[in-house]
Structure formats: C-alpha cells, structure tokens
Write a protein that holds these residues in place. Structure first.
Motif, mmCIF file in Angstrom:
data_model
loop_
_atom_site.group_PDB
_atom_site.id
_atom_site.type_symbol
_atom_site.label_atom_id
_atom_site.label_comp_id
_atom_site.label_asym_id
_atom_site.label_seq_id
_atom_site.Cartn_x
_atom_site.Cartn_y
_atom_site.Cartn_z
ATOM 1 N N UNK A 84 -8.027 24.939 -12.573
ATOM 2 C CA UNK A 84 -7.700 25.824 -13.700
ATOM 3 C C UNK A 84 -6.579 26.779 -13.352
ATOM 4 N N UNK A 108 -8.371 16.968 -13.854
ATOM 5 C CA UNK A 108 -8.945 17.086 -15.182
ATOM 6 C C UNK A 108 -8.043 16.376 -16.195
ATOM 7 N N UNK A 189 -20.999 22.894 -16.161
ATOM 8 C CA UNK A 189 -19.794 23.515 -16.708
ATOM 9 C C UNK A 189 -18.773 23.860 -15.639
ATOM 10 N N UNK A 222 -22.311 27.308 -8.128
ATOM 11 C CA UNK A 222 -21.112 27.443 -8.945
ATOM 12 C C UNK A 222 -19.986 26.567 -8.428
ATOM 13 N N UNK A 356 -27.957 29.543 -18.236
ATOM 14 C CA UNK A 356 -27.097 30.222 -19.206
ATOM 15 C C UNK A 356 -25.736 30.460 -18.598
ATOM 16 N N UNK C 82 -26.417 34.875 -22.967
ATOM 17 C CA UNK C 82 -26.296 35.110 -21.540
ATOM 18 C C UNK C 82 -25.412 36.287 -21.183
ATOM 19 N N UNK C 243 -16.629 38.709 -7.603
ATOM 20 C CA UNK C 243 -17.093 37.356 -7.855
ATOM 21 C C UNK C 243 -17.702 36.670 -6.627
ATOM 22 N N UNK C 247 -21.246 34.866 -6.428
ATOM 23 C CA UNK C 247 -21.255 33.421 -6.412
ATOM 24 C C UNK C 247 -22.101 32.896 -5.253
ATOM 25 N N UNK C 251 -25.871 33.562 -7.528
ATOM 26 C CA UNK C 251 -26.064 32.306 -8.246
ATOM 27 C C UNK C 251 -27.208 31.464 -7.668
ATOM 28 N N UNK C 256 -27.640 35.836 -12.918
ATOM 29 C CA UNK C 256 -26.322 35.753 -13.550
ATOM 30 C C UNK C 256 -25.656 37.096 -13.558
ATOM 31 N N UNK C 260 -19.507 36.091 -12.560
ATOM 32 C CA UNK C 260 -19.676 34.644 -12.574
ATOM 33 C C UNK C 260 -19.473 34.142 -13.991
ATOM 34 N N UNK C 261 -19.844 34.960 -14.938
ATOM 35 C CA UNK C 261 -19.647 34.588 -16.332
ATOM 36 C C UNK C 261 -18.154 34.425 -16.632
ATOM 37 N N UNK C 263 -15.850 33.916 -14.501
ATOM 38 C CA UNK C 263 -15.380 32.787 -13.712
ATOM 39 C C UNK C 263 -15.613 31.481 -14.472
ATOM 40 N N UNK C 264 -16.789 31.389 -15.070
ATOM 41 C CA UNK C 264 -17.074 30.162 -15.809
ATOM 42 C C UNK C 264 -16.172 30.010 -17.016
ATOM 43 N N UNK C 266 -13.138 31.064 -17.188
ATOM 44 C CA UNK C 266 -11.835 30.645 -16.712
ATOM 45 C C UNK C 266 -11.872 29.200 -16.245
ATOM 46 N N UNK C 267 -13.013 28.770 -15.790
ATOM 47 C CA UNK C 267 -13.123 27.462 -15.188
ATOM 48 C C UNK C 267 -13.466 26.379 -16.195
ATOM 49 N N UNK C 268 -13.818 26.827 -17.384
ATOM 50 C CA UNK C 268 -14.184 25.843 -18.383
ATOM 51 C C UNK C 268 -12.965 24.981 -18.692
ATOM 52 N N UNK C 269 -13.204 23.841 -19.249
ATOM 53 C CA UNK C 269 -12.086 22.980 -19.561
ATOM 54 C C UNK C 269 -12.145 22.674 -21.052
ATOM 55 N N UNK C 434 -8.726 38.138 -11.403
ATOM 56 C CA UNK C 434 -8.341 36.796 -11.831
ATOM 57 C C UNK C 434 -7.472 36.857 -13.087
#
Ligand SMILES: Nc1ncnc2c1ncn2[C@@H]1O[C@H](COP(=O)(O)OP(=O)(O)OP(=O)(O)O)[C@@H](O)[C@H]1O
Ligand SMILES: Nc1ncnc2c1ncn2[C@@H]1O[C@H](COP(=O)(O)OP(=O)(O)OP(=O)(O)O)[C@@H](O)[C@H]1O
Ligand SMILES: [Mg+2]
Ligand SMILES: [Mg+2]
Lengths: 357, 364, 586, 364
Positions: A84, A108, A189, A222, A356, C82, C243, C247, C251, C256, C260-261, C263-264, C266-269, C434
């Motif tokens: 990313x 990706x 995810x 993670x 979550x 969440x 983070x 992490x 985690x 949670x 980390x939220x 981060x997720x 940003x890391x989502x696609x 980040x």
C-alpha cells in the motif's frame, strides 16, 4: 545501496539453485539456450542499472536480484516497501513525473490495474511473450503488465513442537480440537494474499469450515512477519502461511515445516511492469526478459513461488514440490475476484472469527 | 545627558502601574525617586531602560527620542546606553563574578585583558576582588548585590538607573559605596536616577528628590525643600513626619484638630483647603511635667543611640511622636511630661497633591 | 538568529488608542517572527494541508491528480463497527501508559537532577536508554520475553518450577511496554526543567512546615508543570498513535486499538487513505485544543526558577532511601533495557528460535555469534548506518535550532504571530506518522526543487515531524529562566542576539542538550515517515531493520542488527549527554 | 523555645562560612544579628532552619537536639517548626499571593476556609490584602518581600528567623512592620533571630544584639551595651563610630595617636593592649573657631534633615566626623572650626576580639 556482498549473493549462486550450466554472452545474452537480450541491448544494459520498486518480501527480492546480477552481470537497485505504501509512492512519484523506478512489482492485482490505468505501466513484450500468452492470467492488457509468478499460501507447523502422527496434512486437520488456541492466522483484511486464502477456504470448504476454524480460537495477527516469528518460537504451533517467506525462514534455520495439502493451496499474484522510465532503460528491459525466462522462472520456483510461465518442467522448492499454476490443486484469486469479492469475503471472514476492524 | 519623560504610562495587563508621569532629569543630575512600595518606581526605570513597552508617552535621552508612543518609535535597550542595577540583582548565575562584571566591557569591544583589569578595579571598589573567580551563585545576598552594582559601574553608561542598589549591605559598606557612587556620578557628570528607601541615602545622593505616588510624580525639589515643605500630608507622612493630624476648623493662626479637642497655633494663617497639620518628631520638645505646653503621659520610650524616641499621649488629645537628644534628663515610660510645639515648626498641608509639580521648576 | 524584538509581558488590554495602520507598519516589533512563521508553516502546513484535502476530497489528492471535488462522506468512517471500542481501548492504554511514563520519567528525572542518588550519571543513562530501542524492537523483544507459551520469562520460570505465567499480550502488557518505552521523553523534559530548580523555593516549603513529599507536591512538581504537561501531551499522543506496539502486543491479545484500525484502513485494498486522513484531522483538532488548554493553564502563572538572585545547587539528601530508590531505577533498567536486549542477543546468537527450556542452549551448536559478523560486513548495513547518522545529526541540530527560535518567539516576545506559531508547530504531533508521511511525500514531490530522493528531504521531513517534541523541550526551559537575566545583558550593551547567545542559551544548556538528544534519538528511530521518502540511495538504518523484521526469516539477523543499532545510538548520544550533565555553575 | 548553638561550623566546599559559633537565644527573646556582608549570617540561619548540613557542632531547639554532628542526628527542617523569611524572598511564583501565605497553614492541616481567612488577616497587616489573588510573580520587589514576611508570620512558628525582611520597604512601612513584628514577637513570646543592616531596626527590635564577624559571634549584649561599649575597634567602626584612630603610646589618662601628632585625654586609664581610640560622631562637638578644643577646617558639610554631618580636618591631625543638631549656627564648607571631645566619650579599645563573649552573659 544494493545488496553487494550480502549473504544473499552466496545463497543465490548455489544454495537455492545451482547456477545455469551455460551463460553465453558472446552475442547478446543467452542462458541455457534461451535468448535473453541481443547484443545491443546487453551492451546498453551493462552501462545502465535496474531500478526496481517492489512490494514483495525483502528476502526473496534480495535473492532474486543477487541471482539476476550473477547471471547477467547487470547492476540492480531495490527499493522495497509494503504494497500500500509502495502504491502511494509510485502513484505520487508518477504524478509528479519523478518516478525513478524502471520496473515496479506489486502483489495486489487491483493496484497493478490502477497503475496500468494511470500509465505507470507501459506495454512491453519480452522475447518470451508468445509463450506467456498461452497461460491464463499471465499477460494483461497486451503486455502492459505481466504476472512474474504466483505466491502460494497454505499452512505449516513448528517442527520442534509437532511431530509424527500429529502433523496436519489436509485443511480439515486444522479443525482438530488439539489445535484449539494453538493456531495462528493473519486476518483476511490484512492484504491480498490473505483475502485470497479466505476466498479459497470459503469456495473450497464452505462457510461452515471457516466458522469452525474461527471457533478454534486462533491467534489473529496483523502481519505475516509477526506471525511467522511467533510460530518459530512455538508461541503458536500451526498457522496458515505464505509459502515463500516460510520456506526462507526454514532455510535460515527456523524449526518450521510447510505442508502442501492435496486438497488445494491458495494462490495470489506477483505482478510487474515496465514504467515510462523503464522504457528508456535497457537494464529494466533485460530484467523483465530474464524474470520471464526459464532461468528466472526456475529460480522463482526454487524460492517457493509458482512460476507464471506455462509449460515449464517442475522445479522443486527444497523438499517440497508446489503444483503448477494450471493444476486443479492451485486456486487463484483472480483480479476479477479481487474486484468483486474482496469486501464480502473479508466480511464473512470477520464474522466467522468475531473480528472487528 | 538629559532625560525627558513626558506623560509616560505603563500598564501590566489591565493594571496601570505608571499613569502619565512627567519628569526631566538634567544632564549630570542625580535624582532620587522616593515612593511607597508598589508605587511604580521600578516600572518607570524599566521604561527608561527600554525593558517595558509603555502604553503611552514619550521618553528622550539627550537629543534622541528613544520612545514615542505617537510615532511608534522605540530604540532597543542596547542602543540606549542606559545602565541599570536591578532590584532583583539579575546576576548571571552561570558566570563567575569577574565574568559578570566584564560583560559590559566586552560588549564595548574592550580587549579581554583590559576588560579584566578594569573589572578587577571595580570589584576592588565594592570589596569583592578576593571573590573574583567565585561562581556568582556562590555568594551571600549582599555580595551578589555588589556584583550587580559593580557590573553597572564598569559599564560607564550615559544614564545610570539604580534600583535600591545598596539595600542588602551593612551600614558601613553602604556609606562607603554611597560616597563612592556620588563621587563617580559627579566626576563623570553621570545622569542618574536612584531608588532608595533610606532617607539618609536619599539626602546624601540627591541633587533633587522626586516623590512618586500612585504612578506619578507628586513633588520634585531639592532635599531641603522636600524635607522642609512637603507638598501634602501624605508626602509629609512619607518623609517621616509621624505627627499628622486632620484639621477640623481653621481660623486665622489657629487650627482646631478634627478628632481631638485641641487647637494649635501656626506661624502663618492656614490657607484654604488646608486639611492637615503636621509636625516633625524632632520639632516636638518633651520636658518633665510642669513646663509650658500640653500635658501628657509617656507611653513608649525607645532608646535610639544618640536619641530617644517618645510617644506621648496628650491629655484629651492625640498621641504625639517626639525624638529628643539622649541625655541624662530622659523620661521613663509612664511618667508625666509636657509637650511643646513651636508655631513655626507646624506645617499646614492639603491631604494629597493631585497635579504634578510645575515643569518650570526643572533644572536644565 | 533572526532579529527577534523582545518586550516583556504584554499590556494587551491596556487602554490603547486604536493603532493606525501606518503606525503599525513602522513598528519593527515582531517582524522577525514572520519569516519564522513562514518557514514553520511551509514545513508543516503544506503537508498537513494535503492531509486535510485528502480528508475531504473524493480522490486522494496526490500529485498529478489534485482536484477539489470535496465530500464529507469519509466522515462515515466514525460509525464503522469497532471504531468505538478501538477508541476506548486506545484511550485506556493512552491514559494509563502516559501516567506510568510520567511516573517513571518524573522519578528518574527528580532523582538525577535533585538528589544524591548513588551513581547519578548512571541513573541518568538509565532514564535515557530506552530511547535507544525503537518501540517496535522493544515490543518484539518483550513479546519474546513475555508471551504466555514461549516467552523466555515463562520458560525460565518453568525451568525453575515456578507456577506463574507472564502474559504480555494483555492490556497490562501493552501499558507496561508503552509506559516504559515512552518514559524517556518525560524523563528528558523533566530532567532539564528540574535541574533549573531554585532550591530556595523548595527550602521555603521545608521551613514552612512542608514535608519532603508535600514540598514535591506543592513546589517542585508544580514548578516543573510546563515540562510535565508538555511531556504528558507528547507521550499521550505518541502512545495513542503508536502502531508497532499495538500490533505486536495488543493484536495477539485481541485488543483493538485506533492505530491498528488506521493501519487496516491504509492497508485495505484499495487503500482507504481518505478515511485515515479524516481520522487524522480529528486528532489534529483534539491536539490543538489540548495545546490551547495547556497554554491557558500555564499562562496564568509563572514558572521561573532561575533568577538573578543566585541559584544554589543543592541536592536533597535521600538518607536511608538512597539505595532502595537506586534499586527501583535498576528494576526499570532491567525491564526496559537489560531483559529486552538480552532477549535480542539471545535471538541473534541462537541458531534455532525454538526453545523449550534454557538447557537447550547448552546443546553444542545451539549458539553462534556469526550473525553479528555478517551484519557488520554487509554493505547495506554500513551504508544505512552512515546515512542514518548523517541525517539524524543534521536534522536534530536543525530541529533544535528551529525549536529554539520558535520557543523563544512564542515565550519571550510579543510577536503577534506567536499563538499561530505554537499552534502550527504542534500540528505534526496530531497527525499519525503514516498519514503525515503521505503528506510529506506529496509536498516534496510537487516542490519545484530537486530535493526528492536525497538525504536532504529526509532531514527536512524529520525537522517537520519532530517540531512538537523540539518545541516542548525548549519551552519548558525557557519558562524556567527569568527574562530579567537576558534583559540585563541587553542593558549592558549586548544586542538581543548576543544576549540570547551568552545568557539565555548557557542558562538553558541542559534543556537544549536534552532537546537535541531527544531529536537525535527520534531521528535515528523514525520509521514510518522515511518509508515514504527513502530511496535505494538513501537507505537508513531504521528501515533496514524494519525490513529485516518484516522478513520473518531473518529474525536472527534482525536481532543482531537491532543490538548493534542500540550500540550506535548509545555512542551517538555521548556528546549531548556530556553537555547536558552538570549543573548551573560557571 | 530556647535555641542553643554550640560550636557550629559550616563550610561550602572548602570555604568556611561559619567557624565555631556559639550562641544561645533565650525563650521568647529577640536577637538581632549584625555583621558585615558575607560574614555568615544567612548561613547561620540556614543551619538553624535545617537547610544546610553543618560540618560541626550542635543545635538544639527547646529540649530537642535538632542537629548534632557527633551523633549524626539531624531533624529535617519541616519538623523543626522554624519559620524563616528568606533574603531572596523565595516566594513561589506559581502560586497566588494568598496561596503563598496559606501554605504553612495548610501544612498544619488548617481547613481551607480557615486558612484563607487567617492568611487574609496577615496580608492585611502587611498591606497586601488587595493583591491577594494576584500571581506572586506579578508584584513589585517590596510587595514580594511582604509576601515572604506574611508567609512566615502566618505560620506562627516557635522560632522565627528573619533575614533582612524589610530591606526593600519604604521607611514608613518598615517602621509600621517593625513595630508590628516586635508586638507579635513579644505577645507570642516568639524566639526570634533577625538580620538587619539598619541600626534603627536593630535597636528597636533587639532584646540583645549579636555582632558577627568572620563566621563567629564577637560581641553579645543589649543594644545599649553594644552601642555604649563596643568590644573592639572593628565593632565600633561597624556600629557607626567613624572616628577610630590607632594608638601609638598610652600613658595614664593620655593616649597618643599613632599616625598623628595629637594626644587625647581619656576618662579612665588606658588598659593594656589598647590599640585604638574611638569617638562617636555625635559626641564630637563642633563650634566656630575660637572656642576650646582642637582647631581645624570644615571639609564636608552634609545636611541630614534634623542634623548636620561635618568632616573637620584638624590642624596637623586626623579628619574627624561629627554629627551636630541642625540649627542656625551651622558652619559652611571651608570655615574654620574648633572641635571638642569630652574624655568620657572616648573609647579605648583593642583592634579585634578573638574569643567569643563569655556564655554566662547569656540570658535564660
Ligand atoms: N554556595 C556557596 N559556595 C561557596 N561560598 C558561599 C556559598 N554561599 C555563601 N558563600 C560564602 O559564605 C559566606 C557567608 O555567606 P552568608 O550568605 O552567610 O553571608 P551573610 O552574612 O548572609 O551576608 P549578606 O549580609 O551579604 O547576606 C560569604 O562569604 C559567601 O561568599
Ligand atoms: N508583572 C506584573 N503584572 C501585574 N502587575 C505588576 C507586575 N509587576 C508589577 N506590578 C504592579 O505594578 C505596580 C508597580 O510596580 P513596581 O515594581 O514599579 O513598584 P516599585 O515602586 O518598584 O515598588 P517596590 O518599592 O516595592 O519595589 C505594583 O503595584 C505591582 O503590583
Ligand atoms: Mg521596585
Ligand atoms: Mg545574607
């Protein structure tokens, strides 16, 4: 920069896979009879260097570039970061006309597609192009970008903690009550590879399997690296894992063993393409040529990837033998899947694991 | 250099510390600023030095306007060549004594050795030469104060502001330094402004005394003038006149006290608006009972070295302070006495002066 | 030195005639602050502006595709399931770990600055040392020590037959590790402030009947309030945004947290950068409010301790508490440094990461020191170490200078811009690294200066990111020194700049050295921001090590590298530590 | 509470600030410590308050030994119930005025409202009630000093140490507070030790005066005693006796000055070891020329309010200081004068006292 005399170069020369028998540079570059570059391209490339941006694992890239150097004698420089962040940088640099990389490699498909849309990738046809076209999902947009190889995702265990009869062999073995609380997973995810795995599990074994897996109360991570470390120390004993990185750790001495389950492994993409800057760089072109050559693909296979180029002889990864890309055993999460199903897959996974985020 | 201050005002946040102050200090003149604690003396000095931004008014030093609220002009401190001894010393704790004193010289580009020599000279003057290499924090209170003084003396500024520079020194040292300061001031023709609470010091050092009350100058004159004819009852009180009584009614040369059934004779007819009469304790003569004057009882009797201080409660009248020469005929507490006040020593005064003294009084 | 024009305490509400435009123009006052405001804003607000734009625009506003199609839809991220729980967890962790860090830092700062604790130099080092360990390395080391099944501590206790399990994957563990590794911030800030204490003020509490504890409570610590509040703010926001520790430790324990939220996100696609930016903007607002509040609280009082009436360095005699307190410091040393380093060294030399009992180590071939040699021979390591040192030294020096100029302008002058200056300088604190990294990337890509891809851009970015730390470090010492001291130098003929250099700077020596030290260490550790800006020519150590850890397989090497990394930081810290020790004597 | 100090020594690094000091302050007694700047007054006080660790000696307050070098016992300062007004004020800048004053009360567990009330009372006494809510750093020098004083007064300690508590106050305020302090001290039977450089203050406040020189007490006695018969020439000088002359030869009731061809008659025969003669300026009578006594010329003439200070250079002799009542017959500078010194006012003294005063002089 570069990896210089790093330990990787030793491993790349011999340990992982013996060097090709023939490297002929008398008239261009010919390895084991396959032409990688003609004379002019090679001459230019030797004066040039490859600038590679990559989102895949640092260690495998280190090995790859060391091998590339050894086989071609061309300099190569790597900038690695998580996909990313890489995508952000590449798009931004490209937008500002400052993209330094000649070749960009990502894990990706959606990101690769975006690169293609924005013109980060320009069409390029390596000498093996016709061979490549025979495979599904290898050549995209008429050569704007290519699949370099596939990452395989399965599971593994701590070989010091699990032995003999206990060793899991099939996916269903993970549901054995004795693993309760001792499993590790990376949440779906966290990236393309793990989403692919979740999709594979849902497709192949159904929602029921996934919820039972969730009921095993696995430890959820993670990132893959942290999970791998926990597995090596025996914090968890069995975990779903990326094949290549785990194999690397095993070679490095970690007490890990991989399983290539007969009922399928999940596969995801490792895509690369030439950038506008790469269009002007002979070295970048040679790198793509080499990567897609038999020699390059074999080396990838020896590292624990599944080669993208169809019709190659199987190359073992140490003691393991991964299935070829076109086998039934290998389940790919295609770019279309990624575009359509990612969100729903992650959602079902999260529900199953009461996760979550 | 002449210092002219016109209509100076300064406020801290909402609090007005100086309120339209006018003052001219002649070239080479030494002004002593006398005033109650908190009346704005330090603030005025800080304005002259350029350490506070006044909220109004104008200050010029010599021919240069160093501050003018109208035009917004404000010359930074280091260009004013104004020396100041801070009430809080402001000795630099990270430097040695001699480094403290050398600082202003080094700022004037005096060579290191020359500066050192000069600094040692000044330190000898204040009696600190033997502590020159000591860290400035490792000194007693009085020693620190002397470092602050030496530092400003070494600077040879054109205007010197001294904010109670001798308050923590013993009487002898204070006297020596007072003489030394006066000497230097007169010799170099230094324009100076001096704050002190010590009347002796004020009288010894002042060409003129400025009385400051509530943020403005209320009387300005030679020490004799101020002492002999304070402009108001409050100034009189401040100048050590403890016997100040409110006047009820005045008729000709006779004033009746407001709170006591007592009338006093004055040398001159009481002017209009006269509100108080005052008499200096030294002018009150206390004798054993039976002589002329008001009868009363000695309530307090304090031995003060060369003199004795009495408080005598007059029968049916106020309590009067008196300072009499110590001698064989001293009265003890509780003894009856008779108190006499000569009409010429009686001051008839308004309670307060509201307008500042006329500026034509000012010496050039 | 810019020509900052200083005037003490502002008579702002004074009955001034409304200043005419012309008059104001003639005033030199505060002019010096404008270029400064410009520089700081340029460094900080441009990247932050990109973040703001990202928060409210439809597409991510990266170079080449910047547009102003605005939308509020990204705000929806706040109602995502969440978020609430993650926020609450983060708050709990943030508050308790901050308290712990303040407690540890405050105790060590007080002990070294003000008491006769044995081996003060060493205790000072104890307070400082966790800075040498980046928090992610510390967290990883602690996960090796305290994970319930394979943690070294648990193995050791099993070996000894003690039936007790340490579980670092818990709220307690996260708070402990965060508190321990952020304590040095509090320590450095409070140390410089407390070494400026005027013992007379403390003595006065003693003679007026206050016991030592009451003295600490009502004089010593309140006077260090600027430092305490400042470090609380720094530590809290850092922990809140941290983070790696979350992490590695939270985690696995299924806790949670907000980082980390993010981060997720940003890391989502595809990456949900806009939403991450929205969260950042909200954080900015919170931090600005807190900064404002802090300013309000502090503005009403004065904290000057260094005055012109001398400063007698006096240390409080601890009496029979000397050694017990020293032992407490040692416990901290053990937990924050010795154990984690030992774990790292063990990892570096152990041929197999798997261990059931310490007796495994006795097996021949179980231990191999080769990894250290391999690290030291690697070009990559040597290059990045060189780059890191250069970048860190330059950016810490520049950062300290800039922070001093800003701190001076804010706390010593009446410049109109001072509120803005302080606010702007605190902004980076609020934006998660980040997201800020992205903003910096965009900024330096679009700037028409060829800095991108050089070490210079890393230095500039570090200066910008660490502005809040620098400012808080400087501010607390400035507030401790009486302005009369400097004014006096001006009166004695020094230009303002000269007075600052020869009076204020030496008086604040400890504070300036601490600030420099802190920035130096932070620059050595900074990871997320350079990740967006480094290239293969400008590799730095933190990234190299992070890569090694990310590799999974190279754990042994990564551990060896971390140990050497700590050593480099230790050596690097020598000079500022020398400058920062010692008292106020000439 | 009686305070007994035995053989107290204190050194800062290598520098001995107090050297074997012995002193007993009787219960309820007020001792004024007089001494040159830097002689160790503050240091002594800090030892009593427990702020410095003496390098030797013993201190007890009441029946408690609070410090004993022999046994290593040292009671921490907050348990000694000793109040102290610091020379440097040590007002807490982060508290308001009233919070500063409330502190000692709060430490004594007085309820907040009661403490506040009491603090306001004391503030009223020192004239600061209107500034109670002001930040303590936003005060003038004198105001800060009064906060420091109020804080110690509010504490009601059993021993009160005052280190130049009034040095920055104006004369009137100083006088008021001096009276107030004396009043409180006597009323409460407070044992107190007071440092001042103001002789008036010393005389007004002291039950006994202790003269401190070079880290030890060299004379101890009632104000009258010390004033009337200083133990040494240096003490005499310190007490404001400016006319001190070295003695060359003494024969019976006649002493010859060492540096001048002049002899003076004394009332008593000069004792052995007599090294100086001294005469107080007030005891020198200056008249117009022609009268009895030594002839000389007026060199300096300073008006001092109620008196005039002369310096008269005697023909072929030393310069003599004199303070005469101001009046019509004053002499101007340069005029010839004749100076008379009565034999009884002549003090014949050793240069220094080396041993401390006998401890049996001490009041219980
Ligand atoms: N921290 C220190 N280090 C070394 N010497 C010191 C220190 N503090 C004080 N002194 C010295 O000790 C001596 C006594 O100091 P002290 O403060 O007791 O004097 P003092 O009698 O109170 O004088 P003053 O009237 O000037 O306040 C002085 O000569 C001073 O120089
Ligand atoms: N920073 C400040 N904020 C608010 N008010 C102040 C401040 N500094 C001084 N003041 C007030 O201003 C007035 C004048 O103060 P200044 O210091 O000039 O008095 P001063 O005449 O020097 O008194 P002193 O003889 O006690 O030193 C005082 O009433 C004081 O309370
Ligand atoms: Mg003042
Ligand atoms: Mg003293």
């Amino acid at each position: 920069g570069g990896s210089g005399q790093s330990p990787a170069s030793e491993a790349a020369r011999n340990e992982v896979l013996p060097m090709p028998a023939q490297i002929d540079t008398s008239n261009g570059l010919v390895i084991d009879g396959e032409k990688i570059a003609d004379k002019q391209l090679l001459e230019e490339a030797k004066k040039d260097k490859v600038v590679l941006y990559s989102g895949s694992g640092k260690e495998s890239e280190d090995l790859t570039i060391a091998r590339f150097k050894a086989e071609t004698g061309i300099d190569i420089e790597l900038t690695r970061m998580p996909t990313n962040k890489l995508s952000e940088r590449v798009l931004s640099e490209h937008g500002a006309n400052q993209l330094g990389a000649g070749v960009v490699r990502v894990t990706d498909p959606l990101v690769a597609e975006q690169f293609a849309e924005r013109g980060v990738y320009v069409p390029y046809k390596p000498p093996s192009y016709d061979e490549l076209k025979k495979g599904d999902n290898v050549v995209f947009n008429d050569g704007q970008y290519l699949t370099a190889y596939y990452s395989a995702y399965a599971f593994g265990y701590n070989s010091a903690a699990v032995q003999g009869e206990d060793v899991p062999k099939k996916w269903a073995d993970l549901l054995d009550p004795k693993w309760k609380g001792k499993l590790g997973v990376v949440h779906a995810g966290a990236g393309g590879t793990v989403t692919a795995l979740a999709a594979f599990q849902l497709d192949a074994f159904g929602e029921d399997y996934v919820s039972k897996l969730g009921a095993q109360q696995p430890r959820i991570f993670d990132t893959t690296s942290v999970q791998l470390e926990a597995l090596a120390r025996g914090e968890i004993t069995v975990a779903t894992l990326g094949f290549n990185s785990t194999y690397g750790a095993e070679v490095a001495g970690a007490p890990l063993k991989l399983v290539v389950p007969e009922d399928g492994i999940s596969g995801s993409f490792n895509l690369m393409g030439l950038t506008p800057a790469g269009e002007k760089s002979a070295a970048a072109k040679v790198f793509i040529n080499w990567t897609m050559s038999q020699a390059g693909q074999k080396f990838a296979a020896a590292q624990g990837f599944v080669p993208a180029r169809p019709g190659l002889e199987p190359t073992p990864t140490g003691e393991y033998q991964l299935p070829p890309a076109d086998s039934e055993q290998f389940h790919l999460f295609t770019p279309e899947d990624a575009a359509q199903r990612s969100a729903s897959t992650i959602q079902s996974w999260n529900q199953a694991f009461h996760f979550t985020g | 250099m002449q210092v002219t201050i016109t209509n100076l005002s300064l406020a801290y946040g909402g609090f007005a510390a100086v309120k339209g102050l006018d003052l001219t200090i002649g070239d080479g003149e030494s002004i002593v600023l006398l005033g109650q604690s908190g009346c704005g003396k330090t603030s005025t000095m800080r304005c002259i030095a350029g350490l506070e931004e006044p909220t109004g008014g104008r200050i010029s030093i010599g021919d240069t306007v160093v501050f003018d609220h109208e035009t917004g002009r404000s010359v930074p401190s280091f260009r004013r060549n104004v020396g100041m001894v801070f009430q809080s010393y402001a000795v630099w704790p990270h430097k040695t004594v001699v480094e403290n004193v050398m600082f202003p010289l080094r700022m004037k580009k005096v060579r290191r050795t020359a500066a050192r020599e000069k600094a040692m000279e000044v330190l000898t003057l204040v009696g600190l030469d033997h502590l020159a290499e000591r860290g400035a924090s490792q000194l007693s209170g009085g020693q620190m104060q002397r470092v602050a003084l030496a530092r400003s003396m070494a600077m040879e500024p054109s205007v010197l502001l001294l904010d109670e520079p001798l308050s923590n020194l013993d009487a002898r040292l204070r006297e020596d330094l007072r003489v030394e300061l006066r000497h230097i001031q007169q010799e170099r023709g230094l324009t100076s402004m001096y704050v002190t609470h010590d009347q002796q010091e004020a009288l010894a050092l002042a060409d003129r005394i400025a009385i400051m009350q509530g943020g403005r100058i209320t009387q300005l004159g030679t020490p004799e003038e101020v002492y002999a004819s304070p402009a108001s009852a409050s100034i009189a009180k401040f100048m050590g006149v403890t016997n100040v009584f409110a006047v009820g009614e005045a008729s000709g040369n006779e004033v009746h006290l407001a709170d006591h059934a007592l009338s006093l004779r004055t040398a001159v007819a009481a002017p209009d608006g006269a509100a108080s009469v005052a008499v200096r304790p030294e002018d009150v003569v206390v004798r054993t009972e039976g002589s002329d004057g008001f009868a009363g009882t000695v309530e307090v009797c304090v031995y003060q070295g060369s003199s004795v201080r009495y408080q005598v409660a007059l029968d049916g009248g106020p309590t009067v302070d008196a300072v009499c020469p110590a001698g064989p005929g001293a009265l003890a507490r509780g003894e009856r006495a008779s108190v006499e006040i000569a009409p010429e020593s009686l001051l008839v005064l308004p309670d307060e002066v509201t307008d500042t003294p006329a500026q034509d009084e000012v010496a050039a | 030195m810019t020509t900052v024009q200083t005037r003490p305490a502002a008579p702002q509400e004074a009955p001034l005639p409304a200043p005419s435009g012309r008059r104001r123009r003639r005033r030199p006052k505060g002019l010096g602050s404008l270029p400064l405001l410009f520089v700081v804003s340029f460094l900080i607000l441009v990247p932050a502006g990109f973040v703001l734009l990202a928060a409210f625009s439809v597409d991510i506003p990266r170079p080449g595709s910047i547009n102003f199609d605005l939308t509020l839809q990204h705000l929806a991220v706040f109602i995502e399931p969440g978020v609430l729980r993650a926020t609450v967890n983060s708050l709990i962790i943030g508050v308790s770990a901050t308290l712990l860090a303040l407690l540890i830092g405050g105790f060590l700062a007080f002990a070294t600055a003000r008491t006769n604790i044995p081996m003060r130099g060493f205790v000072f080092l104890i307070g400082l040392m966790p800075l040498f360990l980046p928090s992610y390395v510390g967290a990883l080391a602690w996960s090796q020590l305290g994970s319930p099944v394979a943690g070294l501590l648990n193995i050791g206790m099993r070996d000894l037959g003690i039936d007790f399990t340490v579980n670092i994957y818990s709220m307690f563990g996260v708070v402990l590790v965060m508190g321990m590794f952020y304590a040095p911030y509090a320590f450095l800030l409070m140390h410089s402030s407390m070494s400026l204490m005027n013992p007379d003020l403390e003595d006065a509490a003693g003679v007026h009947g206050g016991s030592t504890w009451q003295m600490l409570r009502s004089v010593t610590f309140p006077l260090a309030m600027p430092a305490i509040l400042g470090s609380a703010l720094l530590v809290f926001t850092h922990i809140f945004e941290n983070f790696p520790v979350s992490q590695v430790l939270a985690t696995p324990g299924q806790i949670d947290t907000l980082p980390t939220f993010i981060y997720r996100l940003m890391n989502a696609s595809p990456s949900r950068g806009n939403e991450a930016a929205v969260m950042a903007v909200v954080l900015v607002i919170v931090v600005l409010l807190v900064t404002l509040g802090q300013r309000r609280i502090l503005a009403r009082r004065s904290y000057t301790t260094v005055s012109g009436k001398g400063l007698k360095a006096r240390r409080i005699s601890l009496g029979r508490w000397r050694w017990p307190l020293f032992a407490i410091a040692l416990v901290y040393l053990l937990l924050a440094i010795v154990l984690p380093l030992a774990a790292l060294i063990l990892t570096a030399v152990r041929t197999s990461p798997y261990m059931q009992s310490f007796s495994d180590l006795a097996v021949p071939g179980a231990i191999d020191f080769g990894s250290f040699g391999r690290v030291l021979q690697s070009d990559l390591f040597l290059d990045s170490a060189g780059n890191s040192v250069i970048v860190a030294v330059v950016s810490a020096a520049a950062g300290t200078l800039l922070a001093f100029l800003v701190g001076y302008t804010v706390y010593r002058t009446k410049a109109k811009a001072r509120g803005a200056l302080e606010g702007v300088s605190m902004v980076p604190l609020a934006i998660p690294a980040i997201v800020l990294g992205m903003g910096l990337l965009w900024t330096w890509l679009v700037m028409p200066v060829p800095l991108y891809g050089t070490l210079a851009v890393l230095m500039i970015a570090f200066v910008a990111v660490q502005m809040p730390q620098g400012l808080r470090g400087i501010a607390s010492s400035i507030q401790s020194t009486e302005r009369d001291l400097e004014d006096n130098a001006v009166l004695h003929g020094a230009r303002r700049s000269r007075a600052v250099l020869s009076i204020t700077v030496p008086l604040m020596r400890v504070g300036i050295a601490s600030t420099f030290l802190m920035l130096l260490m932070l620059s050595m550790r900074e990871l997320t921001v350079p990740l967006f800006l480094y290239t293969s020519d400008t590799h730095i150590l933190s990234i190299t090590i992070f890569d090694q850890f990310e590799n999974g397989g190279a754990l042994q090497q990564a551990a060896a590298m971390s140990v050497i990394y700590c050593l480099i930081m230790f050596v690097l810290s020598y000079l500022p530590r020398r400058l920062g020790s010692g008292g106020m004597n000439p």
